[in-house]
Scaffold this motif. Structure first.
Motif, PDB file in Angstrom:
ATOM      1  N   MET A 175       0.820  -1.199   0.000  1.00  0.00           N
ATOM      2  CA  MET A 175       0.000   0.000   0.000  1.00  0.00           C
ATOM      3  C   MET A 175       0.861   1.259   0.000  1.00  0.00           C
ATOM      4  N   LYS A 176       2.004   1.216   0.769  1.00  0.00           N
ATOM      5  CA  LYS A 176       2.892   2.377   0.821  1.00  0.00           C
ATOM      6  C   LYS A 176       3.499   2.661  -0.549  1.00  0.00           C
ATOM      7  N   LYS A 177       3.783   1.591  -1.323  1.00  0.00           N
ATOM      8  CA  LYS A 177       4.364   1.784  -2.652  1.00  0.00           C
ATOM      9  C   LYS A 177       3.370   2.495  -3.577  1.00  0.00           C
ATOM     10  N   ILE A 178       2.111   2.147  -3.466  1.00  0.00           N
ATOM     11  CA  ILE A 178       1.089   2.773  -4.301  1.00  0.00           C
ATOM     12  C   ILE A 178       0.954   4.258  -3.958  1.00  0.00           C
ATOM     13  N   ILE A 179       0.962   4.564  -2.661  1.00  0.00           N
ATOM     14  CA  ILE A 179       0.852   5.966  -2.241  1.00  0.00           C
ATOM     15  C   ILE A 179       2.094   6.740  -2.672  1.00  0.00           C
ATOM     16  N   ALA A 180       3.289   6.135  -2.516  1.00  0.00           N
ATOM     17  CA  ALA A 180       4.523   6.801  -2.938  1.00  0.00           C
ATOM     18  C   ALA A 180       4.512   7.022  -4.447  1.00  0.00           C
ATOM     19  N   PHE A 181       4.076   6.019  -5.190  1.00  0.00           N
ATOM     20  CA  PHE A 181       3.997   6.163  -6.649  1.00  0.00           C
ATOM     21  C   PHE A 181       3.023   7.275  -7.029  1.00  0.00           C
ATOM     22  N   PHE A 182       1.893   7.341  -6.336  1.00  0.00           N
ATOM     23  CA  PHE A 182       0.899   8.388  -6.610  1.00  0.00           C
ATOM     24  C   PHE A 182       1.492   9.778  -6.404  1.00  0.00           C
ATOM     25  N   PHE A 183       2.227   9.977  -5.296  1.00  0.00           N
ATOM     26  CA  PHE A 183       2.808  11.294  -5.026  1.00  0.00           C
ATOM     27  C   PHE A 183       3.914  11.642  -6.023  1.00  0.00           C
ATOM     28  N   ILE A 184       4.704  10.658  -6.412  1.00  0.00           N
ATOM     29  CA  ILE A 184       5.738  10.921  -7.429  1.00  0.00           C
ATOM     30  C   ILE A 184       5.082  11.314  -8.748  1.00  0.00           C
ATOM     31  N   PHE A 185       4.043  10.587  -9.133  1.00  0.00           N
ATOM     32  CA  PHE A 185       3.326  10.898 -10.367  1.00  0.00           C
ATOM     33  C   PHE A 185       2.709  12.294 -10.295  1.00  0.00           C
ATOM     34  N   LEU A 186       2.083  12.620  -9.173  1.00  0.00           N
ATOM     35  CA  LEU A 186       1.472  13.936  -8.988  1.00  0.00           C
ATOM     36  C   LEU A 186       2.525  15.041  -9.039  1.00  0.00           C
ATOM     37  N   PHE A 187       3.689  14.799  -8.431  1.00  0.00           N
ATOM     38  CA  PHE A 187       4.783  15.769  -8.448  1.00  0.00           C
ATOM     39  C   PHE A 187       5.265  16.017  -9.878  1.00  0.00           C
ATOM     40  N   LEU A 188       5.418  14.945 -10.657  1.00  0.00           N
ATOM     41  CA  LEU A 188       5.879  15.092 -12.035  1.00  0.00           C
ATOM     42  C   LEU A 188       4.867  15.851 -12.882  1.00  0.00           C
ATOM     43  N   ILE A 189       3.597  15.557 -12.712  1.00  0.00           N
ATOM     44  CA  ILE A 189       2.563  16.235 -13.496  1.00  0.00           C
ATOM     45  C   ILE A 189       2.511  17.716 -13.172  1.00  0.00           C
ATOM     46  N   THR A 190       2.526  18.067 -11.904  1.00  0.00           N
ATOM     47  CA  THR A 190       2.454  19.485 -11.545  1.00  0.00           C
ATOM     48  C   THR A 190       3.738  20.207 -11.895  1.00  0.00           C
ATOM     49  N   GLY A 191       4.869  19.541 -11.782  1.00  0.00           N
ATOM     50  CA  GLY A 191       6.147  20.152 -12.134  1.00  0.00           C
ATOM     51  C   GLY A 191       6.231  20.454 -13.609  1.00  0.00           C
ATOM     52  N   CYS A 192       5.731  19.557 -14.435  1.00  0.00           N
ATOM     53  CA  CYS A 192       5.756  19.770 -15.876  1.00  0.00           C
ATOM     54  C   CYS A 192       4.852  20.925 -16.285  1.00  0.00           C
ATOM     55  N   ASN A 193       3.764  21.118 -15.595  1.00  0.00           N
ATOM     56  CA  ASN A 193       2.840  22.186 -15.961  1.00  0.00           C
ATOM     57  C   ASN A 193       3.309  23.551 -15.516  1.00  0.00           C
ATOM     58  N   LEU A 194       4.154  23.641 -14.506  1.00  0.00           N
ATOM     59  CA  LEU A 194       4.590  24.932 -14.001  1.00  0.00           C
ATOM     60  C   LEU A 194       5.814  25.471 -14.713  1.00  0.00           C
ATOM     61  N   VAL A 195       6.586  24.608 -15.378  1.00  0.00           N
ATOM     62  CA  VAL A 195       7.804  25.042 -16.033  1.00  0.00           C
ATOM     63  C   VAL A 195       7.466  25.905 -17.240  1.00  0.00           C
ATOM     64  N   GLY A 196       8.098  27.034 -17.358  1.00  0.00           N
ATOM     65  CA  GLY A 196       7.970  27.876 -18.526  1.00  0.00           C
ATOM     66  C   GLY A 196       6.717  28.720 -18.581  1.00  0.00           C
ATOM     67  N   GLN A 197       5.979  28.831 -17.512  1.00  0.00           N
ATOM     68  CA  GLN A 197       4.779  29.647 -17.535  1.00  0.00           C
ATOM     69  C   GLN A 197       5.075  30.992 -16.899  1.00  0.00           C
TER      70      GLN A 197
END
Length: 143
Positions: free
Chosen positions: A1-23
């Protein structure tokens, strides 16, 4: 369960990081008629393109009846560059039916148009130099 939550936060971090760059700053330069050549059509085209949700920055210029616009889009929307170019071109063409409209998402074209736009704004370019720069920008647009 911890791996799923960690994966979710990493995925969320990557998505938000990609959207904020260059704006950064999205306000385009409006040159108007205070230049060597009238840039009111390009100014209006920039407003039209900037109203699109995917576009974060726009630059452009007018030369005779040709309108050149280069756009920067949000990171995620880079997957849909063809659709964004066509949509921007159609919107500008609808406003200026008698003009040739060129829309690019290429970074090199964006930088060249931005440089030319700055020179036009400061009136630091002669008409003969503008033609040379148009030829160069057209070559970049052709690929």
């Amino acid at each position: 369960m911890k791996k799923i939550i960690a994966f979710f936060f990493i995925f969320l971090f990557l998505i938000t990081g990609c959207n904020l760059v260059g704006q950064g700053d999205t306000s385009p330069r409006y040159i108007g008629k205070n230049s060597v050549s009238d840039q009111t059509m390009a100014d209006e085209a920039k407003q039209i393109v900037l109203s699109m949700e995917e576009v974060i920055a726009v630059t452009g210029a007018t030369y005779k009846e040709d309108i050149y616009v280069a756009v920067r889009v949000k990171q995620f929307d880079r997957f849909f560059l063809d659709r964004i170019r066509k949509e921007a071109q159609n919107k500008i063409k609808k406003r200026f039916p008698d003009s040739k409209v060129h829309v690019s998402t290429d970074k090199k074209v964006y930088l060249e148009l931005e440089k030319l736009e700055q020179q036009l704004l400061n009136n630091k370019v002669k008409k003969a130099d503008i033609e040379k720069q148009w030829t160069r920008i057209e070559d970049f647009m052709k690929g």
